[in-house]
Motif scaffolding. Structure first.
Motif, PDB file in Angstrom:
ATOM      1  N   ALA A  75      -4.155   6.537   0.863  1.00  0.00           N
ATOM      2  CA  ALA A  75      -3.359   6.021  -0.249  1.00  0.00           C
ATOM      3  C   ALA A  75      -3.948   4.742  -0.824  1.00  0.00           C
ATOM      4  N   ALA A  76      -4.346   3.820   0.035  1.00  0.00           N
ATOM      5  CA  ALA A  76      -4.908   2.547  -0.445  1.00  0.00           C
ATOM      6  C   ALA A  76      -6.214   2.780  -1.202  1.00  0.00           C
ATOM      7  N   CYS A  77      -7.057   3.642  -0.692  1.00  0.00           N
ATOM      8  CA  CYS A  77      -8.325   3.940  -1.378  1.00  0.00           C
ATOM      9  C   CYS A  77      -8.079   4.600  -2.736  1.00  0.00           C
ATOM     10  N   ALA A  78      -7.071   5.452  -2.824  1.00  0.00           N
ATOM     11  CA  ALA A  78      -6.743   6.087  -4.107  1.00  0.00           C
ATOM     12  C   ALA A  78      -6.278   5.043  -5.115  1.00  0.00           C
ATOM     13  N   ASP A  79      -5.475   4.094  -4.675  1.00  0.00           N
ATOM     14  CA  ASP A  79      -5.045   3.026  -5.584  1.00  0.00           C
ATOM     15  C   ASP A  79      -6.235   2.184  -6.041  1.00  0.00           C
ATOM     16  N   LEU A  80      -7.123   1.865  -5.134  1.00  0.00           N
ATOM     17  CA  LEU A  80      -8.313   1.085  -5.505  1.00  0.00           C
ATOM     18  C   LEU A  80      -9.185   1.850  -6.491  1.00  0.00           C
ATOM     19  N   ALA A  81      -9.396   3.125  -6.228  1.00  0.00           N
ATOM     20  CA  ALA A  81     -10.261   3.937  -7.094  1.00  0.00           C
ATOM     21  C   ALA A  81      -9.619   4.228  -8.452  1.00  0.00           C
ATOM     22  N   SER A  82      -8.298   4.183  -8.517  1.00  0.00           N
ATOM     23  CA  SER A  82      -7.583   4.504  -9.757  1.00  0.00           C
ATOM     24  C   SER A  82      -7.322   3.289 -10.639  1.00  0.00           C
ATOM     25  N   GLY A  83      -7.709   2.122 -10.184  1.00  0.00           N
ATOM     26  CA  GLY A  83      -7.470   0.922 -10.969  1.00  0.00           C
ATOM     27  C   GLY A  83      -6.112   0.280 -10.709  1.00  0.00           C
ATOM     28  N   TYR A  84      -5.448   0.672  -9.637  1.00  0.00           N
ATOM     29  CA  TYR A  84      -4.155   0.098  -9.276  1.00  0.00           C
ATOM     30  C   TYR A  84      -4.277  -0.712  -7.989  1.00  0.00           C
ATOM     31  N   ALA A  85      -5.277  -1.571  -7.935  1.00  0.00           N
ATOM     32  CA  ALA A  85      -5.558  -2.342  -6.724  1.00  0.00           C
ATOM     33  C   ALA A  85      -4.362  -3.166  -6.273  1.00  0.00           C
ATOM     34  N   VAL A  86      -3.517  -3.578  -7.211  1.00  0.00           N
ATOM     35  CA  VAL A  86      -2.342  -4.370  -6.862  1.00  0.00           C
ATOM     36  C   VAL A  86      -1.398  -3.588  -5.945  1.00  0.00           C
ATOM     37  N   TYR A  87      -1.485  -2.269  -5.969  1.00  0.00           N
ATOM     38  CA  TYR A  87      -0.632  -1.425  -5.130  1.00  0.00           C
ATOM     39  C   TYR A  87      -1.307  -0.992  -3.824  1.00  0.00           C
ATOM     40  N   ALA A  88      -2.553  -1.341  -3.600  1.00  0.00           N
ATOM     41  CA  ALA A  88      -3.268  -0.847  -2.416  1.00  0.00           C
ATOM     42  C   ALA A  88      -2.564  -1.223  -1.111  1.00  0.00           C
ATOM     43  N   ILE A  89      -2.213  -2.474  -0.952  1.00  0.00           N
ATOM     44  CA  ILE A  89      -1.544  -2.893   0.287  1.00  0.00           C
ATOM     45  C   ILE A  89      -0.122  -2.330   0.370  1.00  0.00           C
ATOM     46  N   PRO A  90       0.693  -2.435  -0.710  1.00  0.00           N
ATOM     47  CA  PRO A  90       2.016  -1.800  -0.617  1.00  0.00           C
ATOM     48  C   PRO A  90       1.934  -0.296  -0.325  1.00  0.00           C
ATOM     49  N   SER A  91       0.995   0.394  -0.952  1.00  0.00           N
ATOM     50  CA  SER A  91       0.859   1.835  -0.705  1.00  0.00           C
ATOM     51  C   SER A  91       0.489   2.122   0.742  1.00  0.00           C
ATOM     52  N   ALA A  92      -0.417   1.322   1.301  1.00  0.00           N
ATOM     53  CA  ALA A  92      -0.798   1.521   2.703  1.00  0.00           C
ATOM     54  C   ALA A  92       0.422   1.397   3.608  1.00  0.00           C
ATOM     55  N   ILE A  93       1.248   0.397   3.352  1.00  0.00           N
ATOM     56  CA  ILE A  93       2.449   0.183   4.172  1.00  0.00           C
ATOM     57  C   ILE A  93       3.473   1.295   3.941  1.00  0.00           C
ATOM     58  N   ILE A  94       3.728   1.610   2.678  1.00  0.00           N
ATOM     59  CA  ILE A  94       4.727   2.635   2.352  1.00  0.00           C
ATOM     60  C   ILE A  94       4.315   3.993   2.915  1.00  0.00           C
ATOM     61  N   LYS A  95       3.058   4.373   2.754  1.00  0.00           N
ATOM     62  CA  LYS A  95       2.616   5.694   3.220  1.00  0.00           C
ATOM     63  C   LYS A  95       2.599   5.775   4.740  1.00  0.00           C
ATOM     64  N   LEU A  96       2.307   4.673   5.402  1.00  0.00           N
ATOM     65  CA  LEU A  96       2.426   4.644   6.856  1.00  0.00           C
ATOM     66  C   LEU A  96       3.881   4.921   7.244  1.00  0.00           C
ATOM     67  N   LEU A  97       4.818   4.276   6.553  1.00  0.00           N
ATOM     68  CA  LEU A  97       6.239   4.475   6.837  1.00  0.00           C
ATOM     69  C   LEU A  97       6.705   5.891   6.498  1.00  0.00           C
ATOM     70  N   VAL A  98       6.123   6.483   5.459  1.00  0.00           N
ATOM     71  CA  VAL A  98       6.448   7.853   5.049  1.00  0.00           C
ATOM     72  C   VAL A  98       6.107   8.849   6.166  1.00  0.00           C
ATOM     73  N   ALA A  99       5.086   8.548   6.937  1.00  0.00           N
ATOM     74  CA  ALA A  99       4.674   9.440   8.032  1.00  0.00           C
ATOM     75  C   ALA A  99       5.607   9.369   9.242  1.00  0.00           C
ATOM     76  N   VAL A 100       6.326   8.272   9.379  1.00  0.00           N
ATOM     77  CA  VAL A 100       7.139   8.037  10.585  1.00  0.00           C
ATOM     78  C   VAL A 100       8.138   9.159  10.881  1.00  0.00           C
ATOM     79  N   PRO A 101       8.963   9.610   9.921  1.00  0.00           N
ATOM     80  CA  PRO A 101       9.916  10.679  10.272  1.00  0.00           C
ATOM     81  C   PRO A 101       9.236  11.940  10.810  1.00  0.00           C
ATOM     82  N   PHE A 102       8.086  12.288  10.243  1.00  0.00           N
ATOM     83  CA  PHE A 102       7.381  13.491  10.685  1.00  0.00           C
ATOM     84  C   PHE A 102       6.749  13.293  12.060  1.00  0.00           C
ATOM     85  N   VAL A 103       6.255  12.100  12.325  1.00  0.00           N
ATOM     86  CA  VAL A 103       5.697  11.817  13.650  1.00  0.00           C
ATOM     87  C   VAL A 103       6.801  11.918  14.706  1.00  0.00           C
ATOM     88  N   LEU A 104       7.976  11.408  14.371  1.00  0.00           N
ATOM     89  CA  LEU A 104       9.104  11.474  15.305  1.00  0.00           C
ATOM     90  C   LEU A 104       9.571  12.907  15.537  1.00  0.00           C
TER      91      LEU A 104
END
Length: 158
Positions: free
Chosen positions: A49-78
């Motif tokens: 997710a972070a790399c996609a934001d960087l490559a798409s010109g949305y670098a301001v979202y790279a760190i938030p996306s990394a955190i959000i997408k990590l959290l998005v995986a949590v229910p499925f991991v559980l």
């Protein structure tokens, strides 16, 4: 491999509103979390997710996306160990929970980044969450029919 798949499906996106885009990369995050579990799913989600934001010109979202997408995986991991199937009532609930995490997470990020645009992006984030859930559920049905999870786990145990 899963980080590259998250990146690739996130790069196939439709730009929206105040700054962002709709994509189905989350569907890969859900599958990765169910197949690999914990740390691998979190790393794949965050990096892709972070790399996609960087490559798409949305670098301001790279760190938030990394955190959000990590959290998005949590229910499925559980839910990973609780079901043999990728498609189940439990994973439908996980998709809904992850969708809520996406919408709330990007709302918070938008409050910090754009303030006034945060509310305007909620509908697009809902569409993204529902689209990813639909793609995941369709893929999960197909993967269950071909016994992919069992085959995947067999290959990992070699």
């Amino acid at each position: 491999m899963f980080a590259a798949m998250v990146f690739g499906l996130t790069m196939l996106h439709v730009p929206i509103g105040a700054g962002g885009y709709i994509h189905v990369g989350d569907a890969v995050i859900y599958i990765c979390a169910l197949l690999l579990g914990g740390p691998w799913a979190f790393v794949s989600a965050a990096i892709g997710a972070a790399c996609a934001d960087l490559a798409s010109g949305y670098a301001v979202y790279a760190i938030p996306s990394a955190i959000i997408k990590l959290l998005v995986a949590v229910p499925f991991v559980l839910a990973r160990k609780k079901s043999e199937k990728l498609f189940s009532v439990r994973t439908v609930v996980c998709a809904l929970a992850s969708g809520c995490i996406t919408v709330l997470g990007y709302f918070c990020a938008d409050l910090i980044v754009y303030r006034a645009g945060a509310v305007a992006d909620i509908p697009a984030n809902l569409i993204q969450a529902l689209g990813s859930a639909a793609v995941f559920l369709a893929a999960a049905l197909v993967m269950d029919r071909v016994g992919l999870r069992r085959k995947f786990e067999k290959e990992l145990s070699k």
